[in-house]
Scaffold this motif. Structure first.
Motif, PDB file in Angstrom:
ATOM      1  N   HIS A  71      -1.429   3.728 -21.949  1.00 25.32           N
ATOM      2  CA  HIS A  71      -0.231   3.058 -22.473  1.00 25.32           C
ATOM      3  C   HIS A  71      -0.600   1.896 -23.394  1.00 25.32           C
ATOM      4  CE1 HIS A  71       3.560   0.645 -22.206  1.00 25.32           C
ATOM      5  NE2 HIS A  71       4.058   1.847 -22.430  1.00 25.32           N
ATOM      6  N   ALA A  72      -1.718   1.253 -23.136  1.00 28.09           N
ATOM      7  CA  ALA A  72      -2.169   0.147 -23.986  1.00 28.09           C
ATOM      8  C   ALA A  72      -2.611   0.630 -25.369  1.00 28.09           C
ATOM      9  CB  ALA A  72      -3.314  -0.602 -23.305  1.00 28.09           C
ATOM     10  N   GLU A  73      -2.945   1.906 -25.490  1.00 23.92           N
ATOM     11  CA  GLU A  73      -3.471   2.451 -26.741  1.00 23.92           C
ATOM     12  C   GLU A  73      -2.467   3.298 -27.516  1.00 23.92           C
ATOM     13  OE1 GLU A  73      -6.550   1.806 -27.927  1.00 23.92           O
ATOM     14  OE2 GLU A  73      -7.187   0.676 -26.168  1.00 23.92           O
ATOM     15  N   LEU A  74      -1.539   3.951 -26.818  1.00 20.93           N
ATOM     16  CA  LEU A  74      -0.639   4.917 -27.444  1.00 20.93           C
ATOM     17  C   LEU A  74       0.735   4.301 -27.664  1.00 20.93           C
ATOM     18  CD1 LEU A  74      -0.006   7.904 -28.282  1.00 20.93           C
ATOM     19  CD2 LEU A  74       0.594   8.309 -25.876  1.00 20.93           C
ATOM     20  N   ALA A  75       1.280   4.476 -28.863  1.00 20.09           N
ATOM     21  CA  ALA A  75       2.661   4.062 -29.123  1.00 20.09           C
ATOM     22  C   ALA A  75       3.569   5.051 -28.398  1.00 20.09           C
ATOM     23  CB  ALA A  75       2.945   4.072 -30.620  1.00 20.09           C
ATOM     24  N   VAL A  76       4.296   4.565 -27.385  1.00 19.63           N
ATOM     25  CA  VAL A  76       5.138   5.423 -26.556  1.00 19.63           C
ATOM     26  C   VAL A  76       6.592   5.036 -26.788  1.00 19.63           C
ATOM     27  CG1 VAL A  76       5.740   6.066 -24.185  1.00 19.63           C
ATOM     28  CG2 VAL A  76       3.334   5.679 -24.809  1.00 19.63           C
ATOM     29  N   GLU A  77       7.410   6.012 -27.208  1.00 14.62           N
ATOM     30  CA  GLU A  77       8.830   5.716 -27.405  1.00 14.62           C
ATOM     31  C   GLU A  77       9.690   6.203 -26.247  1.00 14.62           C
ATOM     32  OE1 GLU A  77      10.038   7.505 -31.088  1.00 14.62           O
ATOM     33  OE2 GLU A  77      10.458   9.445 -30.161  1.00 14.62           O
ATOM     34  N   ALA A  78       9.167   7.161 -25.478  1.00 17.95           N
ATOM     35  CA  ALA A  78       9.932   7.686 -24.358  1.00 17.95           C
ATOM     36  C   ALA A  78       8.972   8.246 -23.312  1.00 17.95           C
ATOM     37  CB  ALA A  78      10.887   8.775 -24.819  1.00 17.95           C
ATOM     38  N   VAL A  79       9.454   8.321 -22.078  1.00 17.12           N
ATOM     39  CA  VAL A  79       8.691   8.917 -20.991  1.00 17.12           C
ATOM     40  C   VAL A  79       9.615   9.824 -20.190  1.00 17.12           C
ATOM     41  CG1 VAL A  79       7.091   6.968 -20.796  1.00 17.12           C
ATOM     42  CG2 VAL A  79       9.141   7.039 -19.363  1.00 17.12           C
ATOM     43  N   THR A  80       9.018  10.785 -19.519  1.00 16.93           N
ATOM     44  CA  THR A  80       9.773  11.670 -18.634  1.00 16.93           C
ATOM     45  C   THR A  80       9.089  11.690 -17.274  1.00 16.93           C
ATOM     46  OG1 THR A  80      10.414  13.078 -20.504  1.00 16.93           O
ATOM     47  CG2 THR A  80      10.660  14.011 -18.291  1.00 16.93           C
ATOM     48  N   PHE A  81       9.901  11.465 -16.233  1.00 15.17           N
ATOM     49  CA  PHE A  81       9.443  11.535 -14.853  1.00 15.17           C
ATOM     50  C   PHE A  81      10.195  12.654 -14.145  1.00 15.17           C
ATOM     51  CE2 PHE A  81       8.895   6.939 -15.740  1.00 15.17           C
ATOM     52  CZ  PHE A  81       7.575   6.771 -15.349  1.00 15.17           C
ATOM     53  N   ALA A  82       9.654  13.136 -13.048  1.00 17.49           N
ATOM     54  CA  ALA A  82      10.393  14.037 -12.171  1.00 17.49           C
ATOM     55  C   ALA A  82      11.391  13.205 -11.378  1.00 17.49           C
ATOM     56  CB  ALA A  82       9.439  14.765 -11.226  1.00 17.49           C
ATOM     57  N   SER A  83      12.607  13.693 -11.235  1.00 18.00           N
ATOM     58  CA  SER A  83      13.641  12.944 -10.521  1.00 18.00           C
ATOM     59  C   SER A  83      13.288  12.734  -9.048  1.00 18.00           C
ATOM     60  CB  SER A  83      14.987  13.641 -10.657  1.00 18.00           C
ATOM     61  OG  SER A  83      14.897  14.984 -10.210  1.00 18.00           O
ATOM     62  N   GLU A  84      12.375  13.522  -8.529  1.00 20.56           N
ATOM     63  CA  GLU A  84      11.954  13.395  -7.133  1.00 20.56           C
ATOM     64  C   GLU A  84      11.247  12.074  -6.828  1.00 20.56           C
ATOM     65  OE1 GLU A  84      12.369  17.836  -7.836  1.00 20.56           O
ATOM     66  OE2 GLU A  84      11.729  16.095  -9.001  1.00 20.56           O
ATOM     67  N   ILE A  85      10.862  11.318  -7.859  1.00 24.34           N
ATOM     68  CA  ILE A  85      10.209  10.027  -7.596  1.00 24.34           C
ATOM     69  C   ILE A  85      11.097   9.113  -6.760  1.00 24.34           C
ATOM     70  CG2 ILE A  85       8.722  10.135  -9.641  1.00 24.34           C
ATOM     71  CD1 ILE A  85      10.603   8.032 -10.953  1.00 24.34           C
ATOM     72  N   HIS A  86      12.409   9.252  -6.886  1.00 29.72           N
ATOM     73  CA  HIS A  86      13.322   8.361  -6.163  1.00 29.72           C
ATOM     74  C   HIS A  86      13.227   8.539  -4.652  1.00 29.72           C
ATOM     75  CE1 HIS A  86      15.162   6.747  -9.758  1.00 29.72           C
ATOM     76  NE2 HIS A  86      15.116   7.973 -10.246  1.00 29.72           N
ATOM     77  N   HIS A 105      10.331   9.959  -3.194  1.00 34.19           N
ATOM     78  CA  HIS A 105       8.954  10.112  -2.748  1.00 34.19           C
ATOM     79  C   HIS A 105       7.931   9.145  -3.340  1.00 34.19           C
ATOM     80  CE1 HIS A 105      10.084  13.851  -0.759  1.00 34.19           C
ATOM     81  NE2 HIS A 105      10.737  14.183  -1.864  1.00 34.19           N
ATOM     82  N   ASN A 106       8.274   8.405  -4.390  1.00 38.27           N
ATOM     83  CA  ASN A 106       7.254   7.570  -5.028  1.00 38.27           C
ATOM     84  C   ASN A 106       7.863   6.272  -5.566  1.00 38.27           C
ATOM     85  OD1 ASN A 106       5.189   6.492  -6.667  1.00 38.27           O
ATOM     86  ND2 ASN A 106       4.273   8.519  -6.899  1.00 38.27           N
ATOM     87  N   PRO A 107       8.016   5.270  -4.696  1.00 42.75           N
ATOM     88  CA  PRO A 107       8.620   4.004  -5.128  1.00 42.75           C
ATOM     89  C   PRO A 107       7.829   3.302  -6.242  1.00 42.75           C
ATOM     90  CG  PRO A 107       8.201   4.003  -2.740  1.00 42.75           C
ATOM     91  CD  PRO A 107       7.695   5.292  -3.280  1.00 42.75           C
ATOM     92  N   ALA A 108       6.526   3.511  -6.300  1.00 43.79           N
ATOM     93  CA  ALA A 108       5.727   2.871  -7.355  1.00 43.79           C
ATOM     94  C   ALA A 108       6.147   3.397  -8.724  1.00 43.79           C
ATOM     95  CB  ALA A 108       4.240   3.103  -7.116  1.00 43.79           C
ATOM     96  N   LEU A 109       6.427   4.689  -8.824  1.00 44.13           N
ATOM     97  CA  LEU A 109       6.867   5.232 -10.107  1.00 44.13           C
ATOM     98  C   LEU A 109       8.297   4.831 -10.437  1.00 44.13           C
ATOM     99  CD1 LEU A 109       4.146   6.621 -10.311  1.00 44.13           C
ATOM    100  CD2 LEU A 109       5.353   8.570 -11.251  1.00 44.13           C
ATOM    101  N   VAL A 110       9.120   4.625  -9.429  1.00 43.11           N
ATOM    102  CA  VAL A 110      10.464   4.101  -9.678  1.00 43.11           C
ATOM    103  C   VAL A 110      10.349   2.711 -10.294  1.00 43.11           C
ATOM    104  CG1 VAL A 110      12.640   3.376  -8.630  1.00 43.11           C
ATOM    105  CG2 VAL A 110      11.536   5.491  -7.873  1.00 43.11           C
ATOM    106  N   ARG A 111       9.455   1.891  -9.742  1.00 41.65           N
ATOM    107  CA  ARG A 111       9.251   0.539 -10.302  1.00 41.65           C
ATOM    108  C   ARG A 111       8.716   0.617 -11.734  1.00 41.65           C
ATOM    109  NH1 ARG A 111       7.580  -0.176  -5.020  1.00 41.65           N
ATOM    110  NH2 ARG A 111       5.365  -0.038  -5.537  1.00 41.65           N
ATOM    111  N   LEU A 112       7.780   1.540 -11.985  1.00 44.39           N
ATOM    112  CA  LEU A 112       7.256   1.716 -13.341  1.00 44.39           C
ATOM    113  C   LEU A 112       8.370   2.148 -14.283  1.00 44.39           C
ATOM    114  CD1 LEU A 112       4.965   1.845 -15.417  1.00 44.39           C
ATOM    115  CD2 LEU A 112       4.465   4.170 -14.579  1.00 44.39           C
TER     116      LEU A 112
END
Length: 132
Positions: A59-74, A76-83
């Motif tokens: 992320h520090a190197e790539l210009a990122v305009e959008a990201v896609t996550f799996a909705s299951e993070i809500h 199963h993965n609180p760290a990705l929800v925070r991200l």
């Protein structure tokens, strides 16, 4: 030799070659890599390197305009929800889809970067932006 930042030569070449809207997947150790999609396998041991470490470096190197996550993070993965929340607060567009759809979208990625992460659903599709 680079002085700092991302040192992995293959990742640097890939990032430099990406164009607007190209996608790159950062994946946990278990995400299947679709046939024909290059895999840059960084996994050494379970948890090494972590998703967070690899995400931060890329992320520090790539210009990122959008990201896609799996909705299951809500569930199963609180760290990705925070991200996800952090990225939204920084102005990045955040999209969610089912894990099955996520895996299908990986087939269009320029590459999958496999981490040693073992937390569930620790995967993201980065959509390249522009720097101008």
């Amino acid at each position: 030799m680079r002085r700092s930042g991302l040192l992995h030569a293959e990742l640097n070449r890939l990032i430099a070659a990406m164009g607007h809207t190209d996608t790159l997947v950062i994946a946990d150790v278990g995400l299947p890599v679709p046939p024909g999609v290059p895999c840059i396998d960084l996994a050494v041991l379970p948890g090494i390197p972590s998703f967070a470490q690899v995400f931060g470096a890329i992320h520090a190197e790539l210009a990122v305009e959008a990201v896609t996550f799996a909705s299951e993070i809500h569930q199963h993965n609180p760290a990705l929800v925070r991200l996800s929340d952090q990225l939204k607060s920084e102005g990045t567009t955040v999209d969610e889809t089912s894990h099955e759809s996520f895996k299908q979208r990986c087939a269009q990625a320029r590459a999958v970067v496999r981490t040693g992460e073992t937390a569930p659903y620790a995967n993201v599709i980065l959509h390249a932006g522009v720097t101008f």
